[in-house]
Design a protein around this motif. Structure first.
Motif, short mmCIF file in Angstrom:
data_model
loop_
_atom_site.label_atom_id
_atom_site.label_comp_id
_atom_site.label_asym_id
_atom_site.label_seq_id
_atom_site.Cartn_x
_atom_site.Cartn_y
_atom_site.Cartn_z
N SER A 23 0.81 -1.21 0.00
CA SER A 23 0.00 0.00 0.00
C SER A 23 0.85 1.27 0.00
O SER A 23 0.31 2.35 -0.09
N GLY A 24 2.15 1.14 0.09
CA GLY A 24 3.02 2.30 0.13
C GLY A 24 3.09 3.03 -1.19
O GLY A 24 2.85 2.47 -2.24
N GLU A 25 3.39 4.31 -1.14
CA GLU A 25 3.51 5.12 -2.35
C GLU A 25 4.96 5.10 -2.80
O GLU A 25 5.74 6.00 -2.50
N ALA A 39 1.22 -0.20 -10.96
CA ALA A 39 2.06 -0.71 -12.04
C ALA A 39 1.64 -2.13 -12.44
O ALA A 39 1.53 -2.43 -13.63
N ILE A 40 1.38 -2.97 -11.47
CA ILE A 40 0.95 -4.35 -11.76
C ILE A 40 -0.40 -4.35 -12.45
O ILE A 40 -0.62 -5.07 -13.42
N GLN A 41 -1.32 -3.52 -11.96
CA GLN A 41 -2.64 -3.44 -12.59
C GLN A 41 -2.52 -3.01 -14.05
O GLN A 41 -3.18 -3.56 -14.92
N GLY A 46 3.91 3.42 -12.77
CA GLY A 46 2.84 3.48 -11.78
C GLY A 46 3.25 4.29 -10.58
O GLY A 46 4.44 4.38 -10.27
N ARG A 47 2.26 4.86 -9.92
CA ARG A 47 2.57 5.68 -8.74
C ARG A 47 2.95 4.82 -7.54
O ARG A 47 3.49 5.30 -6.56
N ASN A 48 2.65 3.50 -7.66
CA ASN A 48 3.03 2.54 -6.63
C ASN A 48 3.04 1.16 -7.28
O ASN A 48 2.58 1.00 -8.42
#
Length: 96
Positions: free
Chosen positions: A5-7, A29-31, A23-25
């Motif tokens: 859950s970290g940014e 990125a995985i999504q 991705g912002r996290n």
């Protein structure tokens, strides 16, 4: 220690020396990678903004399918595994 859950921004770098934010996290990125396998191809439309990227999706999916790539099958296994860990939003949302 890393937390899902970290940014923590995720950087993508290729062998040709190009790099950018994927991705912002890690979750985002995985999504993006699982939902929009062709996400790098959408970047060519990025100069037209998010709407241009989203409108490129049907053509990109058609192109992948014409090369006998079963996008749904490519998404099923990772999506099934990831569904235990994180949601897999629609393509238009992950491109944003």
């Amino acid at each position: 220690m890393w937390e899902a859950s970290g940014e923590r921004p995720v950087l993508y770098a290729d062998s040709e020396g190009q790099a950018g934010l994927a991705g912002r996290n890690p979750t985002a990125a995985i999504q993006l990678i699982v939902r929009a396998l062709y996400w790098r191809d959408c970047l060519g439309s990025a100069s037209g903004g998010l709407d241009a990227m989203r409108s490129a999706v049907p053509n990109l999916e058609r192109e992948y399918r014409s090369d006998n790539i079963d996008l749904d099958a490519c998404r099923v296994s990772p999506a099934r595994l990831l569904s235990l860990l994180l949601p897999l939003p629609p393509t238009a949302d992950v491109l944003a």
